[in-house]
Design a protein around this motif. Sequence first.
Motif, PDB file in Angstrom:
ATOM      1  N   HIS A 171       0.811  -1.222   0.000  1.00 13.75           N
ATOM      2  CA  HIS A 171       0.000   0.000   0.000  1.00 13.75           C
ATOM      3  C   HIS A 171       0.848   1.277   0.000  1.00 13.75           C
ATOM      4  O   HIS A 171       0.523   2.254  -0.698  1.00 13.75           O
ATOM      5  N   HIS A 208       1.097   4.396  -2.730  1.00 13.68           N
ATOM      6  CA  HIS A 208       0.915   5.834  -2.489  1.00 13.68           C
ATOM      7  C   HIS A 208       2.001   6.625  -3.245  1.00 13.68           C
ATOM      8  O   HIS A 208       1.718   7.658  -3.857  1.00 13.68           O
ATOM      9  N   GLY A 251      -1.799   6.706   8.796  1.00 12.46           N
ATOM     10  CA  GLY A 251      -1.050   5.648   9.474  1.00 12.46           C
ATOM     11  C   GLY A 251       0.449   5.729   9.281  1.00 12.46           C
ATOM     12  O   GLY A 251       1.202   5.054   9.989  1.00 12.46           O
ATOM     13  N   GLY A 273      -0.925  12.403   9.824  1.00 12.36           N
ATOM     14  CA  GLY A 273      -2.395  12.431   9.826  1.00 12.36           C
ATOM     15  C   GLY A 273      -2.944  12.251  11.235  1.00 12.36           C
ATOM     16  O   GLY A 273      -3.924  12.901  11.619  1.00 12.36           O
ATOM     17  N   GLU A 274      -2.287  11.372  11.999  1.00 10.46           N
ATOM     18  CA  GLU A 274      -2.696  11.187  13.400  1.00 10.46           C
ATOM     19  C   GLU A 274      -2.490  12.466  14.189  1.00 10.46           C
ATOM     20  O   GLU A 274      -3.294  12.792  15.073  1.00 10.46           O
ATOM     21  N   PHE A 325      -2.724  15.466  13.097  1.00 13.17           N
ATOM     22  CA  PHE A 325      -3.875  16.323  12.769  1.00 13.17           C
ATOM     23  C   PHE A 325      -5.131  15.822  13.485  1.00 13.17           C
ATOM     24  O   PHE A 325      -5.845  16.591  14.132  1.00 13.17           O
ATOM     25  N   ASP A 326      -5.397  14.523  13.355  1.00 17.38           N
ATOM     26  CA  ASP A 326      -6.656  13.973  13.885  1.00 17.38           C
ATOM     27  C   ASP A 326      -6.707  14.045  15.412  1.00 17.38           C
ATOM     28  O   ASP A 326      -7.755  14.363  15.991  1.00 17.38           O
ATOM     29  N   PRO A 372     -12.630  12.457  10.615  1.00 23.12           N
ATOM     30  CA  PRO A 372     -11.217  12.785  10.722  1.00 23.12           C
ATOM     31  C   PRO A 372     -11.029  14.300  10.815  1.00 23.12           C
ATOM     32  O   PRO A 372     -11.574  15.051  10.005  1.00 23.12           O
ATOM     33  N   GLY A 432      -8.311  16.178  10.386  1.00 24.83           N
ATOM     34  CA  GLY A 432      -7.334  16.851   9.511  1.00 24.83           C
ATOM     35  C   GLY A 432      -7.973  17.872   8.574  1.00 24.83           C
ATOM     36  O   GLY A 432      -7.571  19.043   8.545  1.00 24.83           O
ATOM     37  N   PRO A 433      -8.988  17.468   7.802  1.00 22.86           N
ATOM     38  CA  PRO A 433      -9.607  18.433   6.881  1.00 22.86           C
ATOM     39  C   PRO A 433     -10.224  19.628   7.604  1.00 22.86           C
ATOM     40  O   PRO A 433     -10.261  20.734   7.064  1.00 22.86           O
ATOM     41  N   ASP A 472      -7.511  22.092   8.555  1.00 24.09           N
ATOM     42  CA  ASP A 472      -7.167  22.774   7.304  1.00 24.09           C
ATOM     43  C   ASP A 472      -8.175  23.901   7.029  1.00 24.09           C
ATOM     44  O   ASP A 472      -7.803  25.060   6.753  1.00 24.09           O
ATOM     45  N   GLY A 485      -0.267  10.467  -0.148  1.00 23.16           N
ATOM     46  CA  GLY A 485      -1.021  10.176   1.078  1.00 23.16           C
ATOM     47  C   GLY A 485      -2.079  11.220   1.362  1.00 23.16           C
ATOM     48  O   GLY A 485      -2.051  12.330   0.819  1.00 23.16           O
ATOM     49  N   VAL A 510      -2.764  13.245   3.770  1.00 21.64           N
ATOM     50  CA  VAL A 510      -2.421  14.567   4.312  1.00 21.64           C
ATOM     51  C   VAL A 510      -1.916  15.509   3.207  1.00 21.64           C
ATOM     52  O   VAL A 510      -1.903  16.731   3.391  1.00 21.64           O
ATOM     53  N   ASN A 547      -3.777  18.585   2.369  1.00 20.57           N
ATOM     54  CA  ASN A 547      -3.749  19.786   3.229  1.00 20.57           C
ATOM     55  C   ASN A 547      -3.270  21.014   2.454  1.00 20.57           C
ATOM     56  O   ASN A 547      -2.173  21.002   1.879  1.00 20.57           O
ATOM     57  N   CYS A 576      -4.629  10.878  -3.845  1.00 17.76           N
ATOM     58  CA  CYS A 576      -3.865  11.113  -2.603  1.00 17.76           C
ATOM     59  C   CYS A 576      -4.423  10.278  -1.458  1.00 17.76           C
ATOM     60  O   CYS A 576      -3.685   9.610  -0.745  1.00 17.76           O
ATOM     61  N   ASP A 598      -6.830   7.136   0.124  1.00 18.94           N
ATOM     62  CA  ASP A 598      -6.789   5.729  -0.291  1.00 18.94           C
ATOM     63  C   ASP A 598      -7.666   5.481  -1.513  1.00 18.94           C
ATOM     64  O   ASP A 598      -8.824   5.895  -1.560  1.00 18.94           O
TER      65      ASP A 598
HETATM   66  O1  KG4 Z   1      -3.986   8.255   3.053  1.00 18.64           O
HETATM   67  P1  KG4 Z   1      -5.241   8.352   3.832  1.00 18.64           P
HETATM   68  O2  KG4 Z   1      -6.516   8.629   3.090  1.00 18.64           O
HETATM   69  O3  KG4 Z   1      -5.498   7.063   4.660  1.00 18.64           O
HETATM   70  C1  KG4 Z   1      -4.490   6.352   5.290  1.00 18.64           C
HETATM   71  O4  KG4 Z   1      -3.872   5.466   4.624  1.00 18.64           O
HETATM   72  O5  KG4 Z   1      -4.237   6.667   6.467  1.00 18.64           O
HETATM   73  O6  KG4 Z   1      -5.004   9.504   4.940  1.00 18.64           O
HETATM   74  C2  KG4 Z   1      -5.990   9.844   5.872  1.00 18.64           C
HETATM   75  C3  KG4 Z   1      -5.439  10.993   6.729  1.00 18.64           C
HETATM   76  C4  KG4 Z   1      -6.317  11.318   7.928  1.00 18.64           C
HETATM   77  O7  KG4 Z   1      -5.494  11.412   9.069  1.00 18.64           O
HETATM   78  C5  KG4 Z   1      -6.904  12.689   7.566  1.00 18.64           C
HETATM   79  O8  KG4 Z   1      -7.189  13.510   8.680  1.00 18.64           O
HETATM   80  C6  KG4 Z   1      -5.785  13.267   6.742  1.00 18.64           C
HETATM   81  O9  KG4 Z   1      -5.331  12.192   5.956  1.00 18.64           O
HETATM   82  N1  KG4 Z   1      -6.243  14.372   5.904  1.00 18.64           N
HETATM   83  C7  KG4 Z   1      -5.879  15.654   6.106  1.00 18.64           C
HETATM   84  C8  KG4 Z   1      -6.551  16.428   5.126  1.00 18.64           C
HETATM   85  N2  KG4 Z   1      -7.296  15.573   4.358  1.00 18.64           N
HETATM   86  C9  KG4 Z   1      -7.087  14.323   4.853  1.00 18.64           C
HETATM   87  N3  KG4 Z   1      -5.059  16.192   7.012  1.00 18.64           N
HETATM   88  C10 KG4 Z   1      -4.890  17.524   6.957  1.00 18.64           C
HETATM   89  N4  KG4 Z   1      -5.491  18.333   6.056  1.00 18.64           N
HETATM   90  C11 KG4 Z   1      -6.321  17.830   5.123  1.00 18.64           C
HETATM   91  N5  KG4 Z   1      -6.898  18.618   4.225  1.00 18.64           N
END
Ligand code: KG4
Length: 367
Positions: free
Chosen positions: A131, A135, A158, A183-184, A186-187, A198, A200-201, A204, A303, A305, A308, A334, A336
């Motif tokens: 995986h 990416h 992750g 990402g964690e 942010f979350d 989540p 993160g967005p 942002d 990925g 993030v 962002n 970006c 999954d």
């Molecule tokens: O790659 P992904 O879709 O799944 C994994 O493989 O983990 O990433 C998900 C992560 C989450 O932590 C989410 O909060 C973060 O990506 N994320 C963002 C934004 N969009 C998604 N973090 C910050 N700003 C964003 N705009």
Amino acid sequence: MKKEISNSNTLAGSSAEGGSGGLSILAIESSCDETSASICKDGKILSNIIATQKIHEQYGGVVPELASRAHMQNIVPVVQTALQTSDIKLQDIDAIAFTQSPGLIGSLLVGSQFAKSLSLALDKPLIAVHHMQAHVLANLIDDPKPNFPFLCLTVSGGHTQIVQCEAPTQMKVIGETIDDAAGEAFDKSAKLMGLPYPGGPLIDKYAIQGDATRFKFPEPQIPGLNFSFSGLKTSILYFLQNAGTTLVYKEEFRATEEEKQKFINDNLADICASIQHRIVSILLNKLKKAIAETGISNICLAGGVSANSGLRRAFEELGAKNGWGTYIPAFEYCTDNAAMIAITGYYKYLAGQFVDLTVSATARAEW
Ligand code: KG4
Ligand code: ZN
């Protein structure tokens, strides 16, 4: 295209022209909470269908058991939609690629067993995909593509890695997080502020209106190219508990729940902008170090993030200032998705890297 396939899942996707002839690969991604299928023909993505599982929102994070069940519900309609929208028949598929690892084992098992069954039924070769490598290779889906070698900063929920990529099937991790992923960070920060998963967005979104210089969060001093985000999380926790008075634990500064909430409500945009600013600077400072050490100045993001806006802007500015080539996949590649599994499957097919039916999914995997 976006349509509901059940009360709790949203199906989204894109398609281009299909037809028979050429090398067609069906790819399946099910490592976490997105069920996705994609068709790639001669290295071009014809469809990328993603069923996002909404059920986890109410739990503040992905619930593995519920994710596996949702994959079971989604996998057949998602694969069918991928085939239909790309105008490719199942019997015209030349190989089946699937995410073998890393991820939630119950989720991976759904996609991998489905892929193995199809491979057996159609008598077509099977391709196992990592995986995180996928990416990185999402950067090879659309033009302009980076020349080799390139560095990729992969930032997801992750993982956080800097990958040196010499060729589509030759890459290595040269730096990664020793604790939380970006990402964690942010979350978990969002959760501390009472924002839903989540977060993160949302950070942002609020950060756009905020002053990133208002609050100063510490930058960890980790040797080499590795990252750490757990210290940042702790200082944000104390900062909020102390209603912004200090970043360290001090009982005498501890605010009441109402004071803390009022502080967050009154300063949400500035807090979000300051947190985002620090996460972005931790990421890009290590990337700069990796560029200096390797001499490679073609740089990619990958990925979830990388969606962002602060990271994207700072990444582009850094590249423009230094004359580095910068690449960011389209948004749908970006987060999954199976298109990245398909493009990786395409290059593995060309390199003759197939697996037999004894292959099994694994939650963790070496590169
Ligand atoms: O790659 P992904 O879709 O799944 C994994 O493989 O983990 O990433 C998900 C992560 C989450 O932590 C989410 O909060 C973060 O990506 N994320 C963002 C934004 N969009 C998604 N973090 C910050 N700003 C964003 N705009
Ligand atoms: Zn991912």
